[in-house]
Design a protein around this motif. Structure first.
Motif, PDB file in Angstrom:
ATOM      1  N   ARG A  88      -5.816  83.662 -36.363  1.00  0.00           N
ATOM      2  CA  ARG A  88      -5.466  83.262 -35.004  1.00  0.00           C
ATOM      3  C   ARG A  88      -4.132  83.883 -34.597  1.00  0.00           C
ATOM      4  O   ARG A  88      -3.159  83.810 -35.351  1.00  0.00           O
ATOM      5  N   PRO A  89      -4.056  84.498 -33.404  1.00  0.00           N
ATOM      6  CA  PRO A  89      -2.775  85.058 -32.945  1.00  0.00           C
ATOM      7  C   PRO A  89      -1.725  83.959 -32.763  1.00  0.00           C
ATOM      8  O   PRO A  89      -2.045  82.782 -32.599  1.00  0.00           O
ATOM      9  N   ARG A  90      -0.480  84.357 -32.770  1.00  0.00           N
ATOM     10  CA  ARG A  90       0.640  83.407 -32.674  1.00  0.00           C
ATOM     11  C   ARG A  90       0.582  82.588 -31.387  1.00  0.00           C
ATOM     12  O   ARG A  90       0.805  81.386 -31.403  1.00  0.00           O
ATOM     13  N   TRP A  91       0.255  83.235 -30.267  1.00  0.00           N
ATOM     14  CA  TRP A  91       0.235  82.515 -28.996  1.00  0.00           C
ATOM     15  C   TRP A  91      -0.836  81.440 -28.994  1.00  0.00           C
ATOM     16  O   TRP A  91      -0.664  80.378 -28.396  1.00  0.00           O
ATOM     17  N   ARG A  92      -1.957  81.663 -29.698  1.00  0.00           N
ATOM     18  CA  ARG A  92      -2.998  80.635 -29.755  1.00  0.00           C
ATOM     19  C   ARG A  92      -2.582  79.487 -30.659  1.00  0.00           C
ATOM     20  O   ARG A  92      -2.942  78.340 -30.423  1.00  0.00           O
ATOM     21  N   GLN A  93      -1.810  79.775 -31.715  1.00  0.00           N
ATOM     22  CA  GLN A  93      -1.308  78.708 -32.574  1.00  0.00           C
ATOM     23  C   GLN A  93      -0.376  77.793 -31.786  1.00  0.00           C
ATOM     24  O   GLN A  93      -0.455  76.564 -31.899  1.00  0.00           O
ATOM     25  N   VAL A  94       0.488  78.398 -30.982  1.00  0.00           N
ATOM     26  CA  VAL A  94       1.410  77.602 -30.157  1.00  0.00           C
ATOM     27  C   VAL A  94       0.624  76.796 -29.133  1.00  0.00           C
ATOM     28  O   VAL A  94       0.895  75.610 -28.901  1.00  0.00           O
ATOM     29  N   LEU A  95      -0.360  77.429 -28.505  1.00  0.00           N
ATOM     30  CA  LEU A  95      -1.170  76.735 -27.503  1.00  0.00           C
ATOM     31  C   LEU A  95      -1.911  75.544 -28.108  1.00  0.00           C
ATOM     32  O   LEU A  95      -1.962  74.465 -27.503  1.00  0.00           O
ATOM     33  N   VAL A  96      -2.448  75.708 -29.305  1.00  0.00           N
ATOM     34  CA  VAL A  96      -3.149  74.605 -29.967  1.00  0.00           C
ATOM     35  C   VAL A  96      -2.184  73.467 -30.257  1.00  0.00           C
ATOM     36  O   VAL A  96      -2.504  72.290 -30.035  1.00  0.00           O
ATOM     37  N   ARG A  97      -0.979  73.778 -30.727  1.00  0.00           N
ATOM     38  CA  ARG A  97       0.015  72.729 -30.996  1.00  0.00           C
ATOM     39  C   ARG A  97       0.396  71.986 -29.721  1.00  0.00           C
ATOM     40  O   ARG A  97       0.564  70.767 -29.733  1.00  0.00           O
TER      41      ARG A  97
END
Length: 152
Positions: A88-97
């Motif tokens: 998962r790209p970094r921006w999607r990890q942040v979005l999920v959090r």
């Protein structure tokens, strides 16, 4: 209506396993068809092109049902890729959090409650403007001239 049909199928059919897909598919298309209907009847008239558009919406549902199995496989593959946490790209990890945080959930629930309150509770007006009655063309012309010459 949608839930009744799916629930009825689940009660009557034996040996059939129902998944999330029929409910998600039908509810999604139902929401889109209601939005299309609202757009078409917004002016309280159905024109020929609007009627054709509504019929094409039904034809679209028939096409979706024709390719239902392939569409379900495609969606399941996309969901499997989306759930892969290792790649998962970094921006999607942040979005999920962010989406899983309690603050985001609070904002969503407050928005829902406020939407329900503004939709179903009557708005009380304290200062109601007097009704304008135009009994004749002369009265209308006089009130129009007054409103044109009004300077706040």
């Amino acid at each position: 209506n949608v839930l009744f049909v799916i629930g009825g199928c689940a009660l009557v059919a034996t040996g059939v396993t129902l998944t999330w897909w029929p409910l998600a598919r039908d509810c999604s298309y139902y929401i889109c068809s209601i939005m299309l209907l609202v757009i078409c009847i917004f002016d309280q008239k159905i024109m020929h092109f609007e009627a054709i558009l509504l019929i094409l919406g039904y034809v679209g549902y028939v096409v979706i049902m024709k390719f239902n199995e392939q569409l379900e496989e495609f969606v399941n593959k996309q969901l499997k890729v989306a759930r892969d946490t290792k790649n998962r790209p970094r921006w999607r990890q942040v979005l999920v959090r962010v989406v899983q945080s309690w603050v985001f959930n609070l904002v969503i629930y407050v928005t829902i409650v406020l939407s329900v309150l503004t939709a179903f509770l009557p708005i009380v007006e304290r200062d109601v403007a007097p009704e304008i009655q135009c009994g004749s063309a002369e009265i209308f012309t006089a009130s129009y001239n007054q409103s044109v010459s009004y300077v706040p």
